[in-house]
Design an enzyme around this catalytic site. Structure first.
Site, mmCIF file in Angstrom:
data_model
loop_
_atom_site.group_PDB
_atom_site.id
_atom_site.type_symbol
_atom_site.label_atom_id
_atom_site.label_comp_id
_atom_site.label_asym_id
_atom_site.label_seq_id
_atom_site.Cartn_x
_atom_site.Cartn_y
_atom_site.Cartn_z
ATOM 1 N N ARG A 252 52.606 -3.421 26.162
ATOM 2 C CA ARG A 252 52.913 -4.777 26.602
ATOM 3 C C ARG A 252 52.170 -5.016 27.912
ATOM 4 O O ARG A 252 51.990 -4.083 28.703
ATOM 5 C CB ARG A 252 54.416 -4.980 26.798
ATOM 6 C CG ARG A 252 55.226 -5.034 25.519
ATOM 7 C CD ARG A 252 54.881 -6.265 24.697
ATOM 8 N NE ARG A 252 55.685 -6.384 23.468
ATOM 9 C CZ ARG A 252 55.323 -5.916 22.294
ATOM 10 N NH1 ARG A 252 54.160 -5.278 22.179
ATOM 11 N NH2 ARG A 252 56.092 -6.084 21.232
ATOM 12 N N GLU A 281 50.156 -13.633 29.301
ATOM 13 C CA GLU A 281 49.673 -13.697 27.920
ATOM 14 C C GLU A 281 50.184 -14.981 27.275
ATOM 15 O O GLU A 281 51.388 -15.229 27.330
ATOM 16 C CB GLU A 281 50.165 -12.477 27.140
ATOM 17 C CG GLU A 281 49.587 -12.359 25.747
ATOM 18 C CD GLU A 281 50.021 -11.089 25.018
ATOM 19 O OE1 GLU A 281 50.530 -11.227 23.880
ATOM 20 O OE2 GLU A 281 49.861 -9.988 25.581
ATOM 21 N N HIS A 300 46.111 -9.722 21.382
ATOM 22 C CA HIS A 300 47.332 -9.120 20.815
ATOM 23 C C HIS A 300 47.152 -8.951 19.304
ATOM 24 O O HIS A 300 48.014 -9.304 18.501
ATOM 25 C CB HIS A 300 48.566 -9.988 21.122
ATOM 26 C CG HIS A 300 49.831 -9.194 21.201
ATOM 27 N ND1 HIS A 300 50.795 -9.423 22.150
ATOM 28 C CD2 HIS A 300 50.296 -8.165 20.459
ATOM 29 C CE1 HIS A 300 51.807 -8.588 21.989
ATOM 30 N NE2 HIS A 300 51.522 -7.812 20.961
#
Length: 337
Positions: A252, A281, A300
């Protein structure tokens, strides 16, 4: 299909008091793949069960009132309030931090996740990122665009030390794929006494982690985001790690202190970074991380695989059978209670 599987599905369908489906699938898909593919995969594995897709918000609210087994990417508290009969929520993501876990626990709802679904594809993504920096394919691609036939220096993976933070399904998959390359591996986990597939296993605390960083050539982050891992890779990390090391993050974004990473790149404290996740993000268009030639950014995307729904449906179908046979049975990938 075995007799026990057939009996389990028949039992799962034996609800004569309501029109509730055996499995309710919520409307959100993932990775740009239609959620209908997920429904089809579950139906293929449970041909005698009733699998219903709630395709709109109103359909979700109506169908979830009587549904006992629900699966989907997310479940907000408003929708949970309408779920009067919910017994199992099968989260279609490996992470469950986005779910209202306290509310689910208060209502005695069993929660499972998609752990293991991502192992092969993210393992391959990490290996590809490591090989990209080892053989410096990004330099070759840049010279090809310029039509330059000019030799450049590369590296060799054999004999390197790869530290993998997180030894869950993804960390183990990374380790398995590195085995033929003749590298030394260090695994970092909360309970190092449990061991693992790496040559050495250490914890997050104490001098051992810093010592591992000092001899790391490739640092792979494959851990969940917790109080321990938030900001784990900070200014002190970049001062400690070898300046020829490469950072790969498939965990993450907030596991890395972004400002510290930018400073490290500008100061040549690391050789490069492969980031599938960022903080913030999505990464803003004007963010400095976009400008570094030694930074690989993917949106991602490491979790994408055409096998996603197939692997997820295997887990869900098995758990539907277990619930039908024994409502109190432990389920595969159970995270709550």
């Amino acid at each position: 299909m075995t007799d026990s599987e057939s009996d389990a599905e028949s039992a799962a369908s034996a609800d004569t008091e309501t029109d509730a489906p055996d499995v309710l699938v919520l409307r959100n898909g993932t990775h740009g793949m239609p959620v209908e593919q997920y429904v089809a995969a579950i139906r293929e594995r449970l041909p005698n069960a009733t699998i219903e897709l709630a395709r709109t918000p109103s359909e979700e609210r109506e169908a979830i009132e009587a549904a006992r087994f629900v699966t989907g990417m997310t479940l907000d508290e408003d929708l949970l309030e309408a779920a009067d009969a919910l017994e199992v929520f099968a989260c279609a993501y490996a992470g469950t931090g986005h779910l209202p876990l306290e509310a689910l626990e208060d209502r005695n709802v069993t929660v499972t996740n998609a752990s293991g679904v991502h192992g092969p594809n993210i393992g391959e993504h990490v290996l590809g990122a490591i090989l990209r920096f080892t053989r410096r394919f990004h330099v070759g691609a840049r010279q090809q665009r310029r039509r330059e036939w000019r030799h450049y220096k590369a590296h060799e993976l054999q004999g390197s030390t790869v530290t993998i933070v997180g030894l869950g399904a993804i960390g183990q998959a990374v380790c398995e794929r590195l085995e033929p390359f003749g590298v030394e591996t260090i695994g970092v986990r909360y309970s190092p006494e449990k061991g693992g597939p790496t040559d050495e296993v250490i914890g997050f605390d104490g001098a051992a982690f810093d010592e591992a960083l000092a001899r790391t050539d490739y640092l792979v982050l494959a851990c969940p985001l917790t109080e321990t891992t938030r900001g784990l890779i900070d200014h002190e990390t970049f001062v400690t790690i070898d300046p020829d090391a490469v950072l790969v993050n498939v965990a993450r974004g907030p596991v890395i202190d972004t400002d510290a990473l930018v400073q490290a790149l500008r100061s040549n404290w690391i050789r490069g970074a492969s980031l599938d996740v960022t903080d913030p993000e999505p990464l803003p268009e004007d963010h400095p991380l976009w400008t570094f030639e030694n930074v690989q950014i993917t949106p991602h995307n490491a979790g994408h695989t055409p096998k996603y729904y197939e692997r997820l449906a295997d887990i869900v179908a098995e758990n539907v059978r277990r619930v039908a046979e024994e409502p109190t049975a432990d389920l595969e990938n159970q995270v709550l209670p």
